[in-house]
Design a protein around this motif. Structure first.
Motif, PDB file in Angstrom:
ATOM      1  N   ALA A  91       0.914  -1.040   0.052  1.00 45.98           N
ATOM      2  CA  ALA A  91      -0.091  -0.050   0.207  1.00 45.98           C
ATOM      3  C   ALA A  91       0.864   1.241   0.110  1.00 45.98           C
ATOM      4  N   PRO A  92       0.836   2.176  -0.996  1.00 41.46           N
ATOM      5  CA  PRO A  92       1.390   3.484  -0.870  1.00 41.46           C
ATOM      6  C   PRO A  92       0.877   4.192   0.390  1.00 41.46           C
ATOM      7  N   LYS A  93       1.727   4.748   1.069  1.00 39.31           N
ATOM      8  CA  LYS A  93       1.468   5.598   2.463  1.00 39.31           C
ATOM      9  C   LYS A  93       0.545   6.762   1.978  1.00 39.31           C
ATOM     10  N   ALA A  94      -0.027   7.116   3.081  1.00 42.67           N
ATOM     11  CA  ALA A  94      -1.158   8.145   2.629  1.00 42.67           C
ATOM     12  C   ALA A  94      -0.088   9.505   2.791  1.00 42.67           C
ATOM     13  N   GLY A  95      -0.738  10.368   2.217  1.00 40.08           N
ATOM     14  CA  GLY A  95      -0.139  12.040   2.109  1.00 40.08           C
ATOM     15  C   GLY A  95       1.260  12.037   1.278  1.00 40.08           C
ATOM     16  N   LYS A  96       2.142  12.823   1.759  1.00 37.00           N
ATOM     17  CA  LYS A  96       3.200  13.250   1.406  1.00 37.00           C
ATOM     18  C   LYS A  96       4.220  12.185   1.064  1.00 37.00           C
ATOM     19  N   ALA A  97       4.186  11.174   2.037  1.00 36.10           N
ATOM     20  CA  ALA A  97       5.123  10.046   2.122  1.00 36.10           C
ATOM     21  C   ALA A  97       4.638   9.110   0.710  1.00 36.10           C
ATOM     22  N   GLY A  98       3.418   8.895   0.536  1.00 32.56           N
ATOM     23  CA  GLY A  98       3.019   8.336  -0.339  1.00 32.56           C
ATOM     24  C   GLY A  98       3.202   8.539  -1.818  1.00 32.56           C
ATOM     25  N   GLN A  99       3.331  10.108  -1.966  1.00 31.51           N
ATOM     26  CA  GLN A  99       3.835  10.735  -3.058  1.00 31.51           C
ATOM     27  C   GLN A  99       5.044  10.737  -3.369  1.00 31.51           C
ATOM     28  N   GLN A 100       5.880  10.592  -2.375  1.00 32.23           N
ATOM     29  CA  GLN A 100       7.570  10.221  -2.384  1.00 32.23           C
ATOM     30  C   GLN A 100       7.739   9.019  -2.525  1.00 32.23           C
ATOM     31  N   VAL A 147       4.038   0.537   2.489  1.00 36.23           N
ATOM     32  CA  VAL A 147       3.988  -0.630   3.266  1.00 36.23           C
ATOM     33  C   VAL A 147       3.242  -1.821   2.686  1.00 36.23           C
ATOM     34  N   GLY A 148       4.082  -2.851   3.398  1.00 39.92           N
ATOM     35  CA  GLY A 148       3.574  -4.244   2.576  1.00 39.92           C
ATOM     36  C   GLY A 148       3.226  -5.156   3.909  1.00 39.92           C
ATOM     37  N   ALA A 149       2.497  -6.219   3.380  1.00 40.36           N
ATOM     38  CA  ALA A 149       2.151  -7.218   4.185  1.00 40.36           C
ATOM     39  C   ALA A 149       1.558  -8.354   3.432  1.00 40.36           C
ATOM     40  N   TYR A 150       1.905  -9.583   3.779  1.00 36.98           N
ATOM     41  CA  TYR A 150       1.553 -10.719   3.141  1.00 36.98           C
ATOM     42  C   TYR A 150      -0.008 -11.281   3.562  1.00 36.98           C
ATOM     43  N   ILE A 151      -0.841 -11.079   2.610  1.00 41.61           N
ATOM     44  CA  ILE A 151      -2.194 -11.171   2.884  1.00 41.61           C
ATOM     45  C   ILE A 151      -2.796 -12.219   1.859  1.00 41.61           C
ATOM     46  N   CYS A 152      -3.963 -12.962   2.542  1.00 42.74           N
ATOM     47  CA  CYS A 152      -4.573 -14.216   1.652  1.00 42.74           C
ATOM     48  C   CYS A 152      -4.799 -13.294   0.343  1.00 42.74           C
ATOM     49  N   SER A 153      -4.395 -14.042  -0.763  1.00 37.45           N
ATOM     50  CA  SER A 153      -4.776 -13.592  -2.042  1.00 37.45           C
ATOM     51  C   SER A 153      -6.109 -13.080  -2.585  1.00 37.45           C
ATOM     52  N   ASP A 154      -6.983 -13.819  -2.112  1.00 35.78           N
ATOM     53  CA  ASP A 154      -8.382 -13.491  -2.170  1.00 35.78           C
ATOM     54  C   ASP A 154      -9.218 -12.467  -1.315  1.00 35.78           C
ATOM     55  N   LEU A 155      -8.479 -12.113  -0.219  1.00 35.22           N
ATOM     56  CA  LEU A 155      -8.520 -11.020   0.741  1.00 35.22           C
ATOM     57  C   LEU A 155      -9.785 -11.545   1.583  1.00 35.22           C
ATOM     58  N   ALA A 156     -10.028 -12.920   1.717  1.00 36.64           N
ATOM     59  CA  ALA A 156     -11.081 -13.488   2.481  1.00 36.64           C
ATOM     60  C   ALA A 156     -10.886 -13.796   3.908  1.00 36.64           C
ATOM     61  N   CYS A 157      -9.878 -13.023   4.376  1.00 31.74           N
ATOM     62  CA  CYS A 157      -9.527 -13.278   5.825  1.00 31.74           C
ATOM     63  C   CYS A 157     -10.541 -13.798   6.634  1.00 31.74           C
ATOM     64  N   PRO A 158     -11.427 -12.695   6.786  1.00 29.33           N
ATOM     65  CA  PRO A 158     -12.432 -12.838   7.816  1.00 29.33           C
ATOM     66  C   PRO A 158     -13.425 -14.053   7.839  1.00 29.33           C
ATOM     67  N   LEU A 159     -13.445 -14.686   6.406  1.00 25.50           N
ATOM     68  CA  LEU A 159     -14.259 -15.881   6.135  1.00 25.50           C
ATOM     69  C   LEU A 159     -13.381 -16.955   6.558  1.00 25.50           C
ATOM     70  N   TYR A 160     -12.134 -17.327   6.382  1.00 30.84           N
ATOM     71  CA  TYR A 160     -11.311 -17.940   6.783  1.00 30.84           C
ATOM     72  C   TYR A 160     -10.917 -18.246   8.196  1.00 30.84           C
ATOM     73  N   VAL A 161     -10.974 -17.075   9.067  1.00 30.86           N
ATOM     74  CA  VAL A 161     -11.072 -17.199  10.656  1.00 30.86           C
ATOM     75  C   VAL A 161     -12.332 -17.732  11.063  1.00 30.86           C
ATOM     76  N   ARG A 162     -13.385 -17.497  10.501  1.00 29.08           N
ATOM     77  CA  ARG A 162     -14.747 -18.074  11.092  1.00 29.08           C
ATOM     78  C   ARG A 162     -14.869 -19.431  10.642  1.00 29.08           C
ATOM     79  N   GLY A 163     -13.995 -19.993   9.643  1.00 27.65           N
ATOM     80  CA  GLY A 163     -14.375 -21.319   9.123  1.00 27.65           C
ATOM     81  C   GLY A 163     -15.378 -21.237   7.908  1.00 27.65           C
ATOM     82  N   LYS A 164     -15.938 -20.156   7.581  1.00 31.61           N
ATOM     83  CA  LYS A 164     -16.840 -20.144   6.227  1.00 31.61           C
ATOM     84  C   LYS A 164     -16.278 -20.340   5.008  1.00 31.61           C
ATOM     85  N   LYS A 165     -15.187 -20.212   4.977  1.00 31.08           N
ATOM     86  CA  LYS A 165     -14.394 -20.587   3.624  1.00 31.08           C
ATOM     87  C   LYS A 165     -13.205 -21.402   3.933  1.00 31.08           C
ATOM     88  N   ASP A 166     -13.004 -22.469   3.205  1.00 30.84           N
ATOM     89  CA  ASP A 166     -11.718 -23.624   3.686  1.00 30.84           C
ATOM     90  C   ASP A 166     -10.658 -23.184   2.765  1.00 30.84           C
TER      91      ASP A 166
END
Length: 163
Positions: A98-107, A111-130
């Motif tokens: 993610a580009p940082k907000a404001g002037k820092a992002g313009q420069q 900031v990076g993070a390893y995240i589920c490719s489908d962005l379904a984290c809440p469903l994995y945590v709740r067992g709604k998606k396998d």
């Protein structure tokens, strides 16, 4: 999470311009989303596979981030763990930046993070998606504690972007 409208989502972006937020792809099926099971709404852009977005509420206010993702590569077939929901996937975790907000992002600061490719984290945590065999490590935490951990990880990531 309370349901968000397209306009609320577009006006909630903190790390892109208003013009970019106006042009980006927002899911058309917002009414059908399982809002009661979501801590954040995450989606990939169908027209631009290297772009993803997430929207949540922080302090009662909608907040949204624009993310960049690496394209799928052969090295992504190894087992990786999502830093948000602690789910492991074979090839299903992507470094999202993610580009940082404001002037820092313009420069160009990000900031990076390893995240589920489908962005379904809440469903994995709740067992709604396998995510497959061995995707969820055995933990003694309750479901509520796992949800709180995911929300805390997401909030920390957003705080880094907006700092």
């Amino acid at each position: 999470m309370k349901p968000l409208t397209e306009q609320e989502i577009r006006s909630a972006f903190v790390n892109c311009t208003k013009g970019e937020a106006k042009r980006l792809s927002v899911p058309r099926d917002l009414a059908e989303r399982p809002w009661d099971d979501l801590d954040f709404l995450g989606w990939r852009d169908p027209q631009a596979p290297d772009r993803a977005y997430l929207a949540t509420e922080i302090g009662g206010r909608p907040t949204a981030l624009a993310l960049r993702c690496a394209s799928a590569a052969s090295w992504q077939t190894r087992r990786s763990m999502c830093s948000m929901c602690i789910t492991t996937h074979t090839g299903g975790v992507t470094l999202m930046v993610a580009p940082k907000a404001g002037k820092a992002g313009q420069q160009g600061n990000t900031v990076g993070a390893y995240i589920c490719s489908d962005l379904a984290c809440p469903l994995y945590v709740r067992g709604k998606k396998d995510a497959g065999m061995g995707a969820r490590l055995h933990e003694t935490l309750t479901m509520e504690e796992k949800i709180q951990r995911t929300v805390a990880n997401l909030t920390a990531f957003i705080a880094q972007v907006t700092a």
